[in-house]
Design an enzyme around this catalytic site. Structure first.
Site, mmCIF file in Angstrom:
data_model
loop_
_atom_site.group_PDB
_atom_site.id
_atom_site.type_symbol
_atom_site.label_atom_id
_atom_site.label_comp_id
_atom_site.label_asym_id
_atom_site.label_seq_id
_atom_site.Cartn_x
_atom_site.Cartn_y
_atom_site.Cartn_z
ATOM 1 N N ARG A 26 0.832 -1.204 0.000
ATOM 2 C CA ARG A 26 0.000 0.000 0.000
ATOM 3 C C ARG A 26 0.869 1.258 0.000
ATOM 4 O O ARG A 26 1.770 1.402 0.822
ATOM 5 C CB ARG A 26 -0.918 0.022 1.226
ATOM 6 C CG ARG A 26 -1.915 -1.122 1.268
ATOM 7 C CD ARG A 26 -2.700 -1.096 2.565
ATOM 8 N NE ARG A 26 -3.521 -2.277 2.721
ATOM 9 C CZ ARG A 26 -4.811 -2.350 2.408
ATOM 10 N NH1 ARG A 26 -5.423 -1.270 1.929
ATOM 11 N NH2 ARG A 26 -5.505 -3.464 2.570
ATOM 12 N N SER A 195 -19.625 -1.785 1.450
ATOM 13 C CA SER A 195 -18.854 -0.752 0.767
ATOM 14 C C SER A 195 -17.973 -1.250 -0.358
ATOM 15 O O SER A 195 -17.535 -0.450 -1.184
ATOM 16 C CB SER A 195 -17.981 -0.007 1.782
ATOM 17 O OG SER A 195 -17.034 -0.883 2.359
ATOM 18 N N HIS A 223 -22.155 3.376 5.605
ATOM 19 C CA HIS A 223 -22.150 3.857 4.224
ATOM 20 C C HIS A 223 -23.539 4.271 3.759
ATOM 21 O O HIS A 223 -23.777 4.394 2.548
ATOM 22 C CB HIS A 223 -21.571 2.789 3.300
ATOM 23 C CG HIS A 223 -20.106 2.566 3.515
ATOM 24 N ND1 HIS A 223 -19.130 3.334 2.907
ATOM 25 C CD2 HIS A 223 -19.445 1.689 4.320
ATOM 26 C CE1 HIS A 223 -17.937 2.922 3.310
ATOM 27 N NE2 HIS A 223 -18.102 1.938 4.161
ATOM 28 N N LYS A 254 -18.389 10.040 6.730
ATOM 29 C CA LYS A 254 -18.710 9.790 5.320
ATOM 30 C C LYS A 254 -19.833 10.729 4.879
ATOM 31 O O LYS A 254 -19.568 11.825 4.415
ATOM 32 C CB LYS A 254 -19.027 8.307 5.128
ATOM 33 C CG LYS A 254 -17.788 7.444 5.388
ATOM 34 C CD LYS A 254 -18.038 5.970 5.233
ATOM 35 C CE LYS A 254 -16.746 5.175 5.327
ATOM 36 N NZ LYS A 254 -16.066 5.272 6.627
ATOM 37 N N THR A 283 -10.453 6.766 25.980
ATOM 38 C CA THR A 283 -10.077 7.510 24.777
ATOM 39 C C THR A 283 -10.473 8.977 24.926
ATOM 40 O O THR A 283 -11.585 9.281 25.377
ATOM 41 C CB THR A 283 -10.777 6.923 23.532
ATOM 42 O OG1 THR A 283 -10.410 5.559 23.397
ATOM 43 C CG2 THR A 283 -10.373 7.668 22.271
#
Length: 418
Positions: A26, A195, A223, A254, A283
């Site tokens: 990649r 997707s 999506h 998205k 987090t």
């Protein structure tokens, strides 16, 4: 010399060499998004050259990441609250903006509550694990094409058993449900829009089976949120079945064009996830500027502007499919806005994407194994409301020029018009 370090470095080099040999290594194209010219970007090439290109693979499906009202809301929150949240949700990281966005997301899906996470990946991983660990002996029935984040949540859940059913195959799902003890806790986990193929789950029929066999349902609408339904609630809203789904997971990154993830459901269930999910508890909270931008985007998409954008998205997706079909290009048939163009071999797919970018100033994401099965490698195209006919004609011409002769793998999946 440290033998552990040496062995580990050798493993890293061997792994990378193998990925390069297979054409699966990649490389991240450095693409500078131009808010005022979306979907035009500046590509910063490895040799230092800068060139303007058209991006056909953005997940900012409606272009909300460049909407003036979204930018203004983020800028105002940045000026008022600073760059970061300053802590976890429990340690000074929950602002009134976070609360307002969670309330709007719950309302979007007709649920009692919603919970924000740093990303859609974390929302899936943390929420699914929390649900599956809530009762002893949980069985989770997972669609074979579920996202890696959902699988991570299932694998990380202590004591849960995973059963994989064939993609969108109701008969296989029912057979697996019927084989489980009636009294055992069960969760059916699946997506609305997949997707990589662009196909859509039969949500209502899955809910029928869940009710028949005493299972809960977990739906990933990543999506689809913002893109489908009267107010952008996704396929479950479009099909009138959102009230039958126990938990709906979505993203802000998205359709809404910002960043973050969430899960929506019953008040007690969401409160339980909030109280036990380590992916939330440990987090740092989403920055207020991101939350404000997402809130503005959500409110716009729930209204008349969203209706118009969704209609334009459908028209542009149809135009893209029609143009590819007229040119005889090997697209995978599907009812959604996602349009895969089949290539069929990893190295060839990577080379096609490289040539599109370097020779034709077009960026299209190459999708290789393990994201898709070997032999079904593809380009993943998405036309936004801002892709014009003037952009479409060069795309078709470029694809005809760079796709390999014979297009290996084009017959691996159904290509007939839907």
């Amino acid at each position: 010399m440290n033998p552990t370090r040496s062995a580990f470095l050798a493993h890293c080099r061997d792994t990378l060499d193998g990925l390069r040999r297979e054409g699966r290594y990649r490389e991240f194209a450095r693409l500078e998004k131009l808010a005022g010219a979306f979907p035009r970007y500046r590509w910063h090439a490895p040799d230092g050259a800068v060139r303007e290109v058209t991006v056909w693979s953005s997940n900012d499906y409606l272009g909300m990441g460049r909407h003036p009202a979204v930018l203004a809301a983020g800028a105002q929150a940045l000026a008022e609250h600073g760059a970061g949240a300053g802590g976890t949700r429990n340690i000074s990281g929950t602002s009134p903006l976070h609360g307002a966005l969670e309330e709007e997301l719950a309302a979007l899906h007709g649920k009692g509550a919603a919970l924000l996470f740093g990303s859609g990946y974390v929302a899936n991983q943390a929420s699914i694990a929390a649900v599956l660990e809530a009762l002893p002996g949980f069985h989770v029935l997972s669609d074979a094409k579920n996202h890696a984040s959902m699988i991570a949540g299932m694998r990380g859940a202590k004591g849960a058993t995973r059963h994989i059913w064939r993609h969108n195959d109701l008969a296989d799902l029912e057979a697996k449900l019927a084989a489980l003890p009636r009294e055992a806790p069960k969760l059916i986990a699946f997506e609305s829009v997949y997707s990589m193929d662009g196909d859509i789950a039969p949500i209502g029929a899955i809910c029928d089976l869940a009710e028949r066999y005493g299972a809960m349902t977990y739906l990933d609408e990543v999506h689809a949120v913002g893109l489908y339904g009267e107010t952008g609630g996704g396929i479950s809203e479009r099909d009138g079945v959102a009230h039958r789904i126990d938990l709906i997971e979505g993203t802000l990154a998205k359709g809404f064009g910002v960043v973050g993830g969430y899960v929506a459901g019953d008040v007690a269930v969401i409160d339980m996830i909030r109280s036990v999910a380590s992916g939330l508890i440990f987090t740092t909270a989403l920055p207020p500027a991101n939350v404000a931008a997402a809130l503005a985007s959500l409110r716009l998409l729930r209204g008349a502007e969203g209706t118009g954008l969704r209609a334009r998205l459908g028209l542009r997706a149809a135009a893209l499919k029609a143009a590819l079909d007229a040119a005889g290009l090997p697209r995978l048939a599907g009812p959604s806005h996602i349009v895969p163009v089949m290539v069929g071999e990893a190295a060839a797919c990577r080379e096609v994407a490289h040539r599109l970018l370097t020779e034709h100033a077009i960026y299209a994401t190459p999708i290789n194994y393990p994201t898709v099965p070997r032999g079904t490698e593809r380009l993943r195209l998405c036309a936004t409301p801002f892709h014009t006919d003037a952009m479409l004609a060069p795309l078709v011409a470029a694809l005809r020029a760079v796709l390999p002769a014979g297009r290996p793998g084009a017959a691996a999946l159904p290509l007939a018009a839907e």
